[in-house]
Design a protein around this motif. Structure first.
Motif: not given
Ligand code: HEM
Length: 464
Positions: A10-36
């Motif tokens: 989430g650190a932004r505004g200070d680099t033009a390099q791809p950030t190495p980490g993969i982060v999780d998106g918002p928690r979704g629902l059990p079957l639908l995930g983030n579809l809603p």
């Protein structure tokens, strides 16, 4: 939120390099995930993911999905399509209408088709279509009058439809143009409904009223196209339209496109180019009417460069500000607003392996509004695309921070066609008229293309 490499993506505004980490998106629902959340407002959802990082894991239903925001990674995805990423199946609605045209085809079949279609949309050929573009825009300008209320959406759709029908099929009569255009409209509307409605998740074999309507519209299109093709084959004069060029095209073995292939490619070019260009023009008028200083700079250029003649292909290069208006419109309102790929064996992004079957999502909307790449990212500032007096770009914008036409081997075949069309249409109309918007608070609706959520009414003011 950080799950890998201990990086705060989430650190932004200070680099033009791809950030190495993969982060999780918002928690979704059990079957639908983030579809809603995705289904409710996809644009806001992607912006939310972008705020989290450059690589964000989320769940599209039960399937694993990865959102990428960084231009370098977007570039990797686009250039690796066909090799280590597959394009997702576009679904039964598209296949019914487009057959196995270049948008749908894959692998060797796609390569052959692309190489057969490409020559018909090269700059040299676009030059020959430009006269039709100007002519159609001038006809429309002749019909507008001072004080007249218009629905910009409807006017631009009718104009780009006429241009598409005439440049692709070469039909000269209004009745022919209307018959093809009407059937295409029905099919396209139904595809849009299918794409953003329940049809998007129904298996192909489920019959729905929408799918039946697409079939009926497709039958009408087939009959119309077949009539036009026969007329072209019978004619002995070379016509300056796309269809004639496709009929003359040969692959490396000397073989021509079959009748079915000609039908598929002409319909593909129409569907690929009509609504995308018409929406771009609607958004351009919308942005111009809200930014009078940009509109003044545009008309200053048009008055100075065009003086007493209508614009033609040769004026395109002399209209850098008009081009910048179109480019900036496509940045803020990219009519194609997402591109996805499905990872195959050996897929990597940013140096890390991507598991086979992962669906990778990039969004023009999210990346093109990222404040890391654009000063005042939400502002309509065509100047950013110009060069300074020293010949340097006004703003340093990374490659693939702007990708309204995609990129890599599947980059839009109609890029030049669309840019020339949008510039010429704007030039003809903005030179004569200002459009004052009457509809307020227009919101973009991401369906097949990014559309205004309602009719866009404006009053036409003739310029003195
Ligand atoms: C502003 C107008 C346009 C926009 C924003 C646009 C956008 C795009 C994008 C993003 C793609 C790539 C999709 C992907 O990688 O999955 C694409 C592909 C394509 N576009 Fe366009 N397009 C426009 C106008 C046109 C026009 C005018 C034509 C035809 C005259 C056209 C024909 C095509 C074709 C045939 C493809 C498929 C290329 C392939 O798969 O090899 N487009 N377009």
């Amino acid at each position: 939120m950080t799950t890998e490499a201990g990086q705060d993506a989430g650190a932004r505004g200070d680099t033009a390099q791809p950030t190495p980490g993969i982060v999780d998106g918002p928690r979704g629902l059990p079957l639908l995930g983030n579809l809603p959340a995705f289904g409710k407002d996809p644009l806001a959802f992607f912006e939310q993911l972008r705020e989290r990082g450059d690589f964000v894991r989320w769940r599209f239903g039960r399937g694993p999905a990865l959102f990428i925001a960084h231009p370098d990674t977007v570039g990797e995805l686009l250039t690796e399509v066909e090799r280590t990423f597959d394009q997702p199946d576009l679904g039964i609605a598209f296949r019914t209408l487009l057959g196995n045209g270049v948008v749908v085809a894959k692998g060797a079949d796609w390569r052959r088709k692309r190489s057969l279609v490409q020559p018909s949309v090269r700059p040299k050929q676009v030059r020959s279509y430009a006269a039709t573009m100007t002519e159609c825009a001038v006809d429309l300008a002749d019909r507008w009058s001072d004080g007249q209320p218009i629905d910009i959406k409807r006017e631009m759709a009718a104009l780009t439809q006429l241009i598409a029908v005439r440049t692709i099929f070469g039909v000269d009569t209004a009745a022919d143009a209307e018959a093809i255009g009407r059937a295409m409209d029905i099919a396209q509307q139904e595809i849009g409904a299918e794409f953003s409605g329940i049809g998007a998740i129904l298996p192909d074999w489920v019959p729905t009223p929408g799918r039946a309507r697409i079939k009926r519209a497709t039958a009408v299109i087939d009959a119309e196209v077949s009539r036009v093709v026969s007329r072209h084959r019978d004619g002995d004069t070379e016509r300056p339209d796309l269809l004639s060029r496709l009929l003359a095209a040969r692959d490396e073995t000397g073989a021509r496109l079959s009748d079915q292939e000609i039908r598929d490619e002409t319909v593909t070019l129409y569907i690929g180019g009509h609504e995308t260009t018409s929406s771009t023009l609607v958004w351009a008028w919308y942005l111009l009417s809200r930014n009078p200083q940009v509109r003044d700079a545009l008309t200053e250029e048009l008055d100075r460069v065009l003086a007493d003649h209508e614009p033609g292909y040769d004026d395109y290069a002399s209209l850098p500000y008009t081009q910048a208006v179109v480019k900036e419109t496509l940045r803020l309102y990219p009519t194609i607003w997402l591109i996805t790929g499905i990872a195959k064996e050996g897929a990597t992004l940013g140096g890390r392996p991507v598991p086979v079957g992962t669906r990778v999502w990039s969004s023009q909307w999210a990346t093109q509004r990222d404040p890391r790449w654009y000063g005042e990212a939400e502002a309509f500032r065509p100047e950013r695309w110009l060069t300074n007096e020293d010949g340097q770009p006004a703003e340093q914008i990374p490659e693939y921070a702007w990708f309204p036409f995609g990129g890599g081997p599947r980059v839009c075949l109609g890029t030049r066609f669309a840019l020339v069309e949008a510039v010429l249409v704007l030039a003809v109309l903005a030179r004569r008229f200002e459009l004052e918007l009457c509809t307020r608070d227009i919101r973009p609706v991401p369906s097949l293309t990014l559309q205004p959520d309602r009719e866009v009414i404006a009053t036409v003011h003739a310029r003195s």
